[in-house]
Design an enzyme around this catalytic site. Structure first.
Site, short mmCIF file in Angstrom:
data_model
loop_
_atom_site.label_atom_id
_atom_site.label_comp_id
_atom_site.label_asym_id
_atom_site.label_seq_id
_atom_site.Cartn_x
_atom_site.Cartn_y
_atom_site.Cartn_z
N ASP A 216 0.84 -1.19 0.00
CA ASP A 216 0.00 0.00 0.00
C ASP A 216 0.87 1.24 0.00
OD1 ASP A 216 0.81 0.41 2.61
OD2 ASP A 216 -1.08 -0.19 3.50
N ASN B 257 -4.39 12.91 -0.08
CA ASN B 257 -5.78 13.38 -0.19
C ASN B 257 -5.99 14.68 0.57
OD1 ASN B 257 -6.76 11.27 -1.82
ND2 ASN B 257 -7.14 9.95 -0.06
N ASP C 203 -6.84 9.85 -6.54
CA ASP C 203 -7.32 8.95 -7.60
C ASP C 203 -6.31 8.87 -8.74
OD1 ASP C 203 -9.62 8.52 -6.17
OD2 ASP C 203 -10.89 9.84 -7.38
N GLU D 89 -6.17 2.15 -0.76
CA GLU D 89 -4.84 2.19 -1.36
C GLU D 89 -4.10 0.88 -1.20
OE1 GLU D 89 -4.21 3.82 2.87
OE2 GLU D 89 -5.81 3.71 1.37
#
Length: 345
Positions: free
Chosen positions: A217, A225, A234, A260
């Site tokens: 991840d 974010n 994204d 993620e």
């Protein structure tokens, strides 16, 4: 004399009418009293009705992409309705249907199942098979054949239909892809990844072939974010999806497990080789530069945990647990790294 002329005139009129009846020169079938002429008119009406029905049937077959056929297995003879020529991409003027010619147009990978279906029909009485055909222009199309086995004396007769189901197959393929694909990254989803992991474990138990799993991840993904916005997050996820699709082998299974979190299922891959794959992916991600909607550039990194199948008691839960533990060991050690099982494990 006037009276005699009137008689002659009336007599001449009757003779003219009689002559017309005999010669069939009266207008309209409904006005005839001659039985033969009436039958002739009725036959003509029947012919017109049959022609109309044929045109209607042909139109229906064109709309449904459906044709009908009759095959003599013994004589290698085959009759096609007009629509089948269109489905197979050939012209009636230049192509003569036969069982051999038909088989020559069946996709090589499907020929065995088509032949098996034809012979099975002689036992069960029915023929039901979906297969591909290769048209003369190279286009591959899907058809569905349904037929009954109808022996006539010592003749081996199949009578059936063939329908073009190419669009249906394309839709089925699209739905299958959607059911196993992550919408954002176009990678496989968790459900499909788990299905394939179970299959590879079964193969490992049977053939003892090496198989590895990589879990990874993004490091500090929430910070991306929060700082650059969710569209930037994204963008990172889509970018890694594209990277994995381009750089991995075709038989590898890259998947987005959620958020993620990602996974790689690597068939025919021992632990050391899997570590190399994970390290390559880690480096490629690190080298990428992203741009937010505000124009700010940023980069990111990933941490990977690697584990391989080992031992006759191996389970899906165990390998995922080991890979997950390795990943979080990498997180605790400072992130942006690859951690694997102990080599002697």
């Amino acid at each position: 004399m006037t009276h005699n002329r009137r008689k002659k005139t009336m007599k001449g009129t009757r003779n003219s009418i009689d002559d017309q009846r005999l010669s069939g020169e009266t207008h309209g079938c409904g006005s005839h009293t001659d039985p033969c002429e009436k039958v002739r008119c009725e036959l003509e009406e029947v012919r017109e009705e049959i022609a109309h029905l044929r045109r209607t049937l042909h139109r229906i077959q064109q709309i449904a992409r459906l044709g009908y056929w009759k095959a003599s297995l013994k004589e290698n003879e085959l009759f096609w309705s007009d629509v089948i020529y269109d489905i197979f991409g050939v012209a009636p003027e230049t192509f003569t249907p036969s069982i051999r010619a038909f088989k020559a147009m069946v996709h090589p990978e499907d020929l065995e199942s088509v032949e098996a279906g034809m012979w099975r029909a002689q036992e069960t009485g029915s023929h039901d098979v979906e297969h591909r055909i290769v048209r003369p222009d190279g286009e591959v199309r899907w058809v569905h054949e349904l037929a009954d086995y109808a022996p006539e004396g010592d003749e081996q007769i199949l009578i059936g239909t063939v329908r073009d189901i190419t669009e249906q197959k394309r839709l089925e393929l699209r739905l299958r892809q959607l059911s196993r694909t992550d919408e954002l990254t176009a990678l496989f989803n968790r459900r499909y990844f788990m299905q394939r992991l179970v299959q590879e474990l079964a193969r490992y138990r049977r053939y003892d072939r090496p198989t590895s799993v990589v879990l990874f991840d993004f490091d500090y993904f929430k910070r991306i974010n929060d700082t650059h916005g969710h569209p930037a997050g994204d963008q990172v996820l889509m970018s890694v999806g594209k990277l994995l699709r381009e750089k991995l082998r075709t038989n590898d299974i890259p998947a987005r497990l959620g958020g993620e979190e990602f996974a790689l299922l690597l068939p025919e891959t021992a632990l050391e080789e899997a570590v190399g794959v994970a390290e390559k992916v880690r480096q490629l991600v690190l080298e990428q530069t992203f741009t937010s909607e505000e124009g700010h550039s940023f980069s990111t990194s990933i941490t990977c945990g690697v584990s391989s199948f080992h031992g006759p008691e191996e389970t899906v839960e165990a390998i995922l647990h080991r890979a997950d533990q390795n990943l979080y060991q990498g997180k605790r050690a400072g992130r942006n790294r690859v951690v694997a099982d102990e080599r002697n494990g």
